[in-house]
Design an enzyme around this catalytic site. Structure first.
Site, PDB file in Angstrom:
ATOM      1  CB  ALA A 195      13.750  24.170 -62.143  1.00 57.05           C
ATOM      2  CD  GLU A 234      18.236  -5.484 -96.686  1.00 60.11           C
ATOM      3  OE1 GLU A 234      18.074  -6.402 -95.875  1.00 60.11           O
ATOM      4  OE2 GLU A 234      17.547  -4.432 -96.689  1.00 60.11           O
ATOM      5  CB  ALA A 253      13.098  27.003 -54.724  1.00 61.25           C
ATOM      6  NE  ARG A 294      15.310  25.599 -80.838  1.00 57.93           N
ATOM      7  CZ  ARG A 294      14.590  25.006 -79.895  1.00 57.93           C
ATOM      8  NH1 ARG A 294      13.411  24.479 -80.194  1.00 57.93           N
ATOM      9  NH2 ARG A 294      15.038  24.914 -78.653  1.00 57.93           N
ATOM     10  CG  HIS A 334      13.197  -3.034 -96.902  1.00 58.31           C
ATOM     11  ND1 HIS A 334      12.826  -4.339 -96.683  1.00 58.31           N
ATOM     12  CD2 HIS A 334      12.199  -2.268 -96.382  1.00 58.31           C
ATOM     13  CE1 HIS A 334      11.666  -4.373 -96.070  1.00 58.31           C
ATOM     14  NE2 HIS A 334      11.248  -3.131 -95.890  1.00 58.31           N
ATOM     15  CB  CYS A 384      12.384  -8.602 -95.278  1.00 55.52           C
ATOM     16  SG  CYS A 384      12.350  -7.878 -96.939  1.00 55.52           S
TER      17      CYS A 384
END
Length: 321
Positions: free
Chosen positions: A163, A52, A165, A208, A50, A75
């Site tokens: 897009a 911490e 047609a 990428r 963790h 925790c």
């Protein structure tokens, strides 16, 4: 330096870890003494150690009487993978703890802060809370709703087309916007597309950006039929409740998949990349979402951010719940 400054640094550290820690939260932590940074850390890949624990190990004895800033309540439960962070903080002798938000995990849920207070440590909660909730949205949504936090990404023209047609979609937006999409991919655990997008584009859905190639997330296909090799199968929008190890889910295409998740009210965040072009008779960005009255469309989405990326505009909205 103020508490806000150090908490902002902790949130930035946690944000860098987003997409690598699921099902654990992507927490950031900073240790400061006498206004000087002593150590810092973030939750490591796979959820352990963790944040911490990373910061405390780096600080060593210098942590005594210092202040620890952390984006999520430490925790309170031990596990086979490590001791409770709250107990480790007590043993390290810190004087003050500033946590952005509490942890809704029932194993902690206030008991971590109680343990610290019981040991005589001064505890404050709330600094940077809003930013921390956004950074930890995947984990918090998983705890609250039992599913990943869902971001729907749309790249469209000014008139809402993805897009022409004839189906031509590469590229509607410019290079800077596309690079930003890869940054979003690096911060999620899984990307999902529909079968139409899969068949038309055969997308790789990888990251990428130099230095972040190893952050490419898992790939999922929304389909009634099983997914091909290298892909995970999601049979319906509601089936995301069954996904394991996914805090942040990114939906990238297409129009019917976007509509299905919107109709099921399973989208928590919208990112729209809007290009300054008009397409006219093209493919709509979103299919039918079951809206019968215009009044039902208002008040659902809160604008969060607007940025310019080259010639394109990036708009971010959050679902009001």
């Amino acid at each position: 330096m103020t508490d806000a400054h150090w908490m902002a640094r902790a949130i930035a550290l946690g944000e860098e870890a987003r997409g690598t820690t699921a099902p654990n939260p992507n927490v950031g932590c900073v240790i400061v003494r006498d206004g000087t940074l002593i150590a810092e850390g973030a939750t490591q890949r796979g959820g352990r150690p963790h944040a911490e624990a990373v910061a405390l190990a780096a600080a060593g004895e210098r942590a005594r009487d210092a202040t620890l800033y952390v984006t999520l309540e430490p925790c309170a439960h031990d596990s086979q993978r490590g001791p409770a962070c709250a107990r480790s903080i007590v043993e390290a002798g810190l004087m003050r703890i500033v946590a952005a938000i509490g942890d809704p995990d029932p194993r902690t849920n206030g008991s971590g802060l109680d343990l610290l207070r019981g040991a005589g440590i001064y505890v404050e909660v709330g600094s940077g809370a809003e930013a921390a909730r956004r950074s930890l949205a995947g984990y918090l949504t998983r705890q609250r709703l039992g599913r990943p936090h869902v971001t729907l990404k749309l790249a469209m023209s000014l008139d809402g087309k993805i897009a022409t047609a004839a189906g031509e979609s590469q590229w509607i937006t410019g290079e800077q916007a596309r690079t930003d999409v890869h940054r979003e991919r690096a911060r999620c655990d899984m990307i999902l597309v529909g079968r139409g997008t899969f068949k038309a584009d055969r997308p790789t859905l990888d990251v990428r950006i130099p230095g972040l190639e190893d952050r490419s997330p898992r790939r999922a296909l929304l389909s009634r039929r099983k997914a091909p090799e290298g892909w995970e199968w999601v049979s319906s929008p509601e089936a995301i409740h069954e996904l394991e190890g996914v805090n942040d889910l990114l939906i990238e295409g297409g129009a019917e998949t976007a509509a299905a998740f919107l109709a099921a009210d399973l989208v928590d965040r919208l990112i729209i990349y809007r290009a300054p072009i008009l397409i006219g008779d093209g493919l709509d960005a979103i299919g039918a979402i079951g809206l019968s009255r215009l009044s039902g469309a208002h008040g659902r989405w809160q604008p969060i951010a607007f940025d310019t990326l080259g010639s394109d505009r990036r708009e971010v909205y959050e679902r009001r719940r």
